[in-house]
Scaffold this motif. Structure first.
Motif, PDB file in Angstrom:
ATOM      1  N   PRO A 112       0.825  -1.215   0.000  1.00 16.09           N
ATOM      2  CA  PRO A 112       0.000   0.000   0.000  1.00 16.09           C
ATOM      3  C   PRO A 112       0.859   1.264   0.000  1.00 16.09           C
ATOM      4  CG  PRO A 112      -0.021  -1.058   2.143  1.00 16.09           C
ATOM      5  CD  PRO A 112       0.656  -1.997   1.218  1.00 16.09           C
ATOM      6  N   ARG A 114      -4.271   5.269   3.328  1.00 10.93           N
ATOM      7  CA  ARG A 114      -3.656   4.106   2.722  1.00 10.93           C
ATOM      8  C   ARG A 114      -4.418   3.706   1.463  1.00 10.93           C
ATOM      9  NH1 ARG A 114      -4.154   1.770   8.649  1.00 10.93           N
ATOM     10  NH2 ARG A 114      -5.970   3.093   8.368  1.00 10.93           N
ATOM     11  N   THR A 119      -3.901   1.580  -2.596  1.00 15.80           N
ATOM     12  CA  THR A 119      -3.005   0.754  -3.400  1.00 15.80           C
ATOM     13  C   THR A 119      -3.018   1.264  -4.835  1.00 15.80           C
ATOM     14  OG1 THR A 119      -4.706  -0.788  -4.051  1.00 15.80           O
ATOM     15  CG2 THR A 119      -3.539  -1.272  -2.016  1.00 15.80           C
ATOM     16  N   GLU A 122     -11.355  -9.535  -5.449  1.00 20.54           N
ATOM     17  CA  GLU A 122     -11.947 -10.806  -5.803  1.00 20.54           C
ATOM     18  C   GLU A 122     -13.312 -10.570  -6.442  1.00 20.54           C
ATOM     19  OE1 GLU A 122     -10.665  -9.994  -2.897  1.00 20.54           O
ATOM     20  OE2 GLU A 122      -8.819 -11.079  -3.305  1.00 20.54           O
ATOM     21  N   ASN A 142     -17.979   4.266  10.474  1.00 21.36           N
ATOM     22  CA  ASN A 142     -16.771   4.857  11.055  1.00 21.36           C
ATOM     23  C   ASN A 142     -16.982   5.948  12.089  1.00 21.36           C
ATOM     24  OD1 ASN A 142     -15.322   3.091   9.631  1.00 21.36           O
ATOM     25  ND2 ASN A 142     -14.195   4.557   8.416  1.00 21.36           N
ATOM     26  N   THR A 202     -16.108  -4.022  -0.746  1.00 24.27           N
ATOM     27  CA  THR A 202     -14.989  -3.640   0.111  1.00 24.27           C
ATOM     28  C   THR A 202     -15.383  -3.743   1.585  1.00 24.27           C
ATOM     29  OG1 THR A 202     -13.610  -1.787   0.801  1.00 24.27           O
ATOM     30  CG2 THR A 202     -15.687  -1.222  -0.240  1.00 24.27           C
ATOM     31  N   ARG A 216     -13.119  -2.285   3.851  1.00 21.98           N
ATOM     32  CA  ARG A 216     -12.157  -1.369   4.455  1.00 21.98           C
ATOM     33  C   ARG A 216     -12.734  -0.664   5.665  1.00 21.98           C
ATOM     34  NH1 ARG A 216      -7.997   0.630   0.930  1.00 21.98           N
ATOM     35  NH2 ARG A 216      -8.122   2.666   1.895  1.00 21.98           N
ATOM     36  N   GLN A 269     -11.397  -0.723   9.496  1.00 23.40           N
ATOM     37  CA  GLN A 269     -10.904   0.463  10.206  1.00 23.40           C
ATOM     38  C   GLN A 269     -11.662   0.696  11.504  1.00 23.40           C
ATOM     39  OE1 GLN A 269     -10.100   3.879   7.593  1.00 23.40           O
ATOM     40  NE2 GLN A 269     -10.167   2.381   5.965  1.00 23.40           N
ATOM     41  N   THR A 282     -11.131 -11.031   0.328  1.00 21.39           N
ATOM     42  CA  THR A 282     -11.175  -9.575   0.316  1.00 21.39           C
ATOM     43  C   THR A 282     -10.686  -9.006   1.648  1.00 21.39           C
ATOM     44  OG1 THR A 282     -13.099  -9.723  -1.116  1.00 21.39           O
ATOM     45  CG2 THR A 282     -12.665  -7.596  -0.140  1.00 21.39           C
ATOM     46  N   ARG A 322      -6.921  -9.300   1.942  1.00 22.32           N
ATOM     47  CA  ARG A 322      -6.223  -8.359   1.079  1.00 22.32           C
ATOM     48  C   ARG A 322      -6.304  -6.942   1.655  1.00 22.32           C
ATOM     49  NH1 ARG A 322      -8.370  -5.380  -2.430  1.00 22.32           N
ATOM     50  NH2 ARG A 322     -10.208  -6.680  -2.667  1.00 22.32           N
ATOM     51  N   GLU A 323      -7.502  -6.564   2.089  1.00 21.50           N
ATOM     52  CA  GLU A 323      -7.664  -5.191   2.556  1.00 21.50           C
ATOM     53  C   GLU A 323      -6.974  -4.963   3.898  1.00 21.50           C
ATOM     54  OE1 GLU A 323     -11.509  -3.698   0.120  1.00 21.50           O
ATOM     55  OE2 GLU A 323     -11.929  -4.569   2.075  1.00 21.50           O
ATOM     56  N   PHE A 365      -4.207  -6.313   4.670  1.00 21.45           N
ATOM     57  CA  PHE A 365      -2.822  -6.113   4.233  1.00 21.45           C
ATOM     58  C   PHE A 365      -2.643  -4.702   3.701  1.00 21.45           C
ATOM     59  CE2 PHE A 365       0.229  -6.183   0.714  1.00 21.45           C
ATOM     60  CZ  PHE A 365       1.353  -6.686   1.336  1.00 21.45           C
ATOM     61  N   GLU A 366      -3.582  -4.274   2.863  1.00 18.71           N
ATOM     62  CA  GLU A 366      -3.471  -2.945   2.253  1.00 18.71           C
ATOM     63  C   GLU A 366      -3.531  -1.823   3.294  1.00 18.71           C
ATOM     64  OE1 GLU A 366      -5.533  -4.178  -1.988  1.00 18.71           O
ATOM     65  OE2 GLU A 366      -6.608  -2.895  -0.590  1.00 18.71           O
ATOM     66  N   LEU A 367      -4.293  -2.077   4.358  1.00 12.91           N
ATOM     67  CA  LEU A 367      -4.405  -1.055   5.395  1.00 12.91           C
ATOM     68  C   LEU A 367      -3.270  -1.158   6.410  1.00 12.91           C
ATOM     69  CD1 LEU A 367      -8.258  -1.198   5.990  1.00 12.91           C
ATOM     70  CD2 LEU A 367      -6.983   0.715   5.053  1.00 12.91           C
ATOM     71  N   LYS A 397       0.937 -13.880   0.182  1.00  9.79           N
ATOM     72  CA  LYS A 397       1.603 -12.700   0.718  1.00  9.79           C
ATOM     73  C   LYS A 397       0.737 -11.979   1.760  1.00  9.79           C
ATOM     74  CE  LYS A 397       4.329  -9.087  -1.316  1.00  9.79           C
ATOM     75  NZ  LYS A 397       4.501  -8.241  -2.505  1.00  9.79           N
ATOM     76  N   PHE A 398      -0.581 -12.003   1.530  1.00 11.21           N
ATOM     77  CA  PHE A 398      -1.481 -11.284   2.426  1.00 11.21           C
ATOM     78  C   PHE A 398      -1.595 -11.946   3.792  1.00 11.21           C
ATOM     79  CE2 PHE A 398      -3.883 -10.072  -1.648  1.00 11.21           C
ATOM     80  CZ  PHE A 398      -3.041  -8.995  -1.856  1.00 11.21           C
TER      81      PHE A 398
END
Lengths: 297, 363, 297
Positions: free
Chosen positions: A124, A131, A133, A207, A251, B201, B203, B207, B228, B231-232, B234-236, B258-259
């Motif tokens: 990222p 963050r 990608t 995905e 959030n 998503t 995300r 969070q 998903t 992956r997310e 990992f991305e965060l 990898k994730f």
């Protein structure tokens, strides 16, 4: 705060393209085409299959979009023109039926399993504390270009003028020598391309499964209706509003108000928030935020 | 019109060929709908068991075993149609299934009313305990796996956990049990998110969890959603905090390695005399590692039923129930030791403690 | 009569009730309701809440009817100034919001895990008398509903509904209150659907949110359209036909030796393809609406 905006944008981009396709097609043939979300799935599955067959992703994406556009035109000629003669409600139910047929075909050809594109994974990036990608940025950029291109066609070209004329008054448009059938065909083609692009955009970031389209059905409709069906760019704004509502619900920490450290509305209500927003807006403005026409049925 | 329909229906009933020589069992699985991946994997386990039993000479001294698999479509009315078809038309003594608690419970109730045997292979809701005589579970219910996970989390020195699972019967059940189990052991679940399936998503959900600053993220997910979320996360950058998976292989099967590097978790222990050979047979037949953790239960359920039929010397439901209770005491299945408690539920399960470090390793 | 056949017949009767209820809305009042399944859910959750809070079955049916009428009034309020297609999407969204609430409010509804062990209607009767009596009850219920619908639609009231469907402005100018007509129709339809839901809960003995997904609504739609919109007998025939086809798909699979996932695809094709085919080539359905059928003129 930046992270919040990024999250809103990422979700809005997912919804916007399909919502724009839905809305623009509604402006010409007056019914909400449920099957459009399945065009998105078809686009993603086709692109996936083409990439597996050896095409580079970009070429696979373009070919898939064009194929879905052609499919949209074909289905419009063969199915929806006929259904529309019986009324817009019938055409809408027909599009629902068609999307069930799509589901059946996906189930037999692609199977129920989750799939993804073969792409390199990048770590990222940090952008003002948020963050994101690379894939998300690329998908967002492509969507922005597509939306801008669509706006250009709509407001800066002769074709766009014909489209708007046909949408406002198709009888008058025909009288002034516009080939309304051709215009409708073009818009249907573009809506298919937009939907397919939207589907591919979602699949590229992660995905996808054969349920992709139907899962998007209500949020996309909520976005398109909020913006006012028929108002293509309103749909993009609608997508932003829906994304923002969902993100706010998940959030915003209500803890401090009640003397607790953490207290959130259950995440399960995020989707409910966007649907409720839709219902409330419809109560106040029966034809969405950006459509001023008023007719009572 | 009605008469014509009824006549057509009767004809359809008669037209089904019956092979009297075979011993026939039934299964109701979600082969379509939201849980199709899991249902399909359950079917693989069942298929493998049937193949192996028939290669080994069948049951009751040479009769072939057959399992009729019906699709529930993930909806209770269709599942009930299927269960009733299996019982009243195919005359099976035992039915295996389903995956969702919301479907397992009604078909289990129906089967118990009919005096047939029901074997639950996928639902872990505590409410299954109350189904009544004739209903068995070869899968440990929520309390078994959650207790183990909570023990493991505490043993790693983590005190606070953030929990995420799908907002369905499975996820709600695990969330409740895990929260309880961790609290009993002195830890605390600081935030729980039950996500709606089918989103593009997660995300925002992730969070929200992050705000709790937990020592560990505990999760249980499957299919597209699991991939998903991994992956997310990992991305965060959430993977700088440890992750703990309830059923590690199920949670990570669709994700890029990898994730999920560095994740901890528990998983089913395929250590029984059947375990290793089963794992190999599965890989050989389907050309991949276990897709979910659920196929082994399908496999064990058929093996158990076949053993019970052989022991009872008959395929009558009452005899099978009696034999199952006797066999289900230290039976060594592919998923480990199977011992039923007084409510005919699997009381213990030997899970594996795993960690992913360039491939899955035992801790 | 085999037990399986009795079971399929019971389910067919319950779907017949739902189909009659939806037909009253779309076939007569022109109300495009895509939230039908939630009206059914009012009945199932009436039964389940009464059972899990030990209130007894009478309270269950009263609760179910109360919920149904409240939802119907909410739908009608929304429909007051919405176009048919907008209203369709709005009902779909409201049904989804209600399903999400039911899925999450564990203390009241049992949450996603649902409520099991609801007593059978004739549970203490010996077999096969129990199932047969249940079937008789369902048949009686269906017959009553049919009679009621017939009575309603062949009266002046029915004429007013049809007038509203065809020429809303004319109906309004003749002094009919369109919103009153709509909400009355919705309430009658809701009570029928809730009755089906209540009996279903006490027959299947389990109530959960998975029973309330949107695809169930589409199945009922297919029943009505295939049977014949605007004709009560058509709606019932459509329901019976679809239920029998659904239940006998697995036998076709057995006979042809097809893998089980084809059952799912076949069911989807039956609903989607059947619906689409009828919409395109036989919009009036198997049993067309009879025009000019009234008792009191």
């Amino acid at each position: 705060m930046v992270q919040f905006l990024v999250d809103v944008l990422i979700r809005a981009v997912d919804l916007a393209l399909i919502a724009i396709g839905l809305s623009s097609v509604y402006s010409l043939i007056r019914f909400p085409n449920v099957a459009l979300v399945q065009y998105a799935t078809t686009g993603a599955l086709l692109a996936l299959a083409l990439q597996m067959a050896g095409l580079p992703l970009l070429a696979a994406g373009i070919v898939a979009c064009l194929m879905v556009g052609a499919l949209a035109v074909l289905l419009n000629l063969m199915v929806f023109e006929r259904l529309l003669r019986a009324g817009s409600a019938i055409a809408m139910i027909g599009s629902l039926a068609l999307s069930m047929v799509f589901s059946a075909i996906f189930l037999v050809t692609a199977g129920p399993r989750a799939q993804r594109f073969e792409l390199d994974i990048a770590p990222p990036l940090r952008f003002l504390g948020a963050r994101v990608t690379e894939h998300q940025l690329i998908a967002a950029a492509i969507s922005a270009v597509a939306i801008a291109g669509f706006a250009l066609i709509l407001f800066r070209t002769d074709l766009g003028r014909c489209m708007r004329a046909t949408a406002t008054n198709s009888v008058l448009a025909r009288a002034t020598g516009i080939d309304t059938r051709k215009v409708t065909g073009t818009v249907v083609f573009l809506s298919g391309v937009m939907a397919a692009l939207g589907g591919i955009g979602i699949a590229v970031k992660g995905e996808m499964s054969v349920h992709l389209g139907l899962d998007m059905l209500l949020p996309v409709f909520a976005a398109a209706i909020l913006g006012g069906l028929g108002n293509a760019l309103g749909a993009a704004v609608g997508a932003l509003v829906i994304a923002m509502a969902e993100t706010l619900v998940t959030n915003v920490n209500f803890g401090p108000i009640f003397g607790q450290s953490l207290l959130f509305i259950p995440a399960a209500y995020a989707t409910a928030a966007s649907f409720l927003l839709l219902v409330i807006v419809l109560l106040a403005r029966p034809y969405g935020l950006f459509v001023s026409e008023v007719k009572r049925v | 019109m009605h008469k014509a329909l009824l006549a057509a229906a009767c004809l359809a009933v008669i037209a089904v060929p019956a092979r009297a020589q075979d011993v026939v069992l039934g299964a109701v699985l979600p082969l379509s709908g939201a849980s199709a991946t899991l249902g399909d994997d359950q079917r693989r386990g069942i298929e493998l068991a049937v193949e192996q039993i028939n290669e080994g000479g069948g049951v009751l001294g040479g009769r072939k075993l057959r399992v009729i698999v019906e699709d529930s479509g993930g909806r209770a009315p269709s599942a009930l149609d299927a269960a009733k078809k299996l019982v009243t038309v195919d005359k099976v003594p035992a039915v295996i299934g389903e995956y969702s608690s919301g479907i397992t419970i009604p078909i289990g109730q129906y089967l118990v009313q009919e005096g047939k045997v029901h074997v639950n292979i996928g639902s872990s809701s505590g409410r299954i305990r109350a189904l009544g005589d004739g209903a068995f579970s070869v899968i440990g219910l929520d309390n078994v796996s959650s207790g183990f996970a909570a023990d493991d989390v505490i043993a790693q020195g983590w005190k606070t956990a953030a929990f995420i699972a799908p907002n369905n019967a499975y996820g709600q059940g695990v969330a409740e049990q895990f929260q309880k189990a961790l609290k009993e052991r002195g830890g605390e679940v600081v935030s729980t998110v039950l996500y709606t399936e089918g989103q593009t998503t997660y995300r925002r959900e992730l969070q929200q969890l992050e705000r709790g600053r937990p020592d560990v993220y505990v999760y249980s997910a499957y299919g597209k959603e699991a991939a998903t979320i991994n992956r997310e996360a990992f991305e965060l950058g959430l993977n700088s905090t440890p992750w703990y998976a309830i059923y590690l292989s199920m949670c990570t099967t669709d994700a890029d390695p990898k994730f999920v590097q560095g994740q901890y978790g528990l998983d089913l222990n395929n250590i029984g005399p059947d375990g290793k050979s089963y794992e190999e047979a599965y890989r050989k037949k389907y050309g991949e590692n276990f897709r979910t953790s659920f196929n082994g239960y399908g496999y064990d359920s058929v093996k158990l039923l076949a053993a019970a039929i052989d022991k009872a010397g008959s395929a009558e439901p009452a005899a099978i129930t009696k034999a199952l209770k006797e066999i289900g005491n230290g039976y060594q299945g592919a998923t480990g030791d199977i011992t039923f408690d007084a409510d005919r539920q699997r009381s213990k399960q030997p899970y594996l403690r795993l960690k992913i470090e360039d491939g899955t390793k035992q801790r | 009569m085999s037990e399986f056949l009795i079971h399929v017949a019971i389910m067919a009767c319950l779907y017949g009730l739902l189909s009659l209820s939806l037909n009253l809305q779309i076939g007569f009042a022109g109300l495009v309701n895509f939230g039908q399944v939630i009206l059914f859910g009012c009945g199932t959750y009436g039964a389940s809440i009464a059972f899990s809070h030990q209130l007894g079955p009478v309270a269950g049916i009263l609760l179910g009817i109360t919920f149904a009428i409240l939802v119907a009034l909410a739908f009608a309020r929304l429909g007051r100034n919405l176009g048919a297609d907008y209203w369709g999407i709005a009902t779909l969204a409201m049904a989804e919001v209600l399903r999400i609430i039911v899925n999450n409010e564990d203390w009241l509804t049992g949450g996603a895990q649902g409520v099991g062990g609801i007593p059978l209607i004739f549970g203490d009767m010996p077999r096969p008398a129990g199932p047969l009596l249940t079937l008789a009850l369902c048949l009686a219920l269906l017959a009553c509903a049919w009679w009621l619908c017939n009575r309603l639609t062949t009266s002046r009231y029915g004429l007013a509904l049809k007038l509203m469907r065809e020429e809303p402005q004319l109906a309004a100018s003749l002094g009919y209150s369109l919103s009153a007509l709509k909400s009355q129709t919705l309430m009658v339809a809701a009570v029928l659907a809730a009755a089906a839901g209540f009996v279903f809960a006490h027959y299947v003995t389990f109530v959960g949110p998975d029973q309330l997904v949107a695809s169930e609504t589409f199945l009922i739609w297919a029943m009505v359209v295939i049977g014949g919109t605007g004709n009560h007998l058509g709606a019932i025939v459509g329901a019976i036909l679809m239920q029998f086809l659904f239940a006998y798909v697995p036998f076709v699979k057995d006979a042809l030796g097809l893998p089980s996932e084809y059952v799912a695809a076949m069911r989807l094709m039956l609903v989607g393809g059947g619906l689409l085919a009828f919409l395109m080539w036989r919009t009036q359905g198997l049993i067309p609406e009879r025009v000019g059928e009234t008792r009191h003129v």
